[in-house]
Scaffold this motif. Structure first.
Motif: not given
Length: 88
Positions: A67, A70-72, A74-75
């Motif tokens: 977590e 960063g979201d990008e 992780r995606l």
């Protein structure tokens, strides 16, 4: 030993030419190291997939589930994991 995360990655890349098994261990360690920058971790996981595809899945999973990443990124790690699973 290395000045920065990119130095560790560059050393692993050079090692891949000489000893793919040792390079896989180095890429895996970098990808799982939470103190390493997100993009470098992802790059290590991608390069790990090239030298040892089965070892890349846990590395991608570690990034995708972190977590603090960063979201990008992780995606991207989750997408890489799906691609590895599809090719298995």
């Amino acid at each position: 030993m290395y000045e920065d995360d990119e130095g560790r990655l560059a050393a692993a890349e050079q090692l891949a030419e000489l000893d793919p098994g040792a390079a896989a261990a180095a890429f895996s360690a970098i990808a799982r190291d939470q103190s390493v920058g997100d993009e470098v971790r992802l790059s290590a996981a991608e390069q790990l997939a090239a030298v040892h595809p089965r070892a890349a899945a846990p590395a991608c999973l570690a990034i995708a589930c972190d977590e603090a990443v960063g979201d990008e990124v992780r995606l991207s790690a989750a997408e890489q994991l799906a691609a590895l699973d599809a090719s298995a």
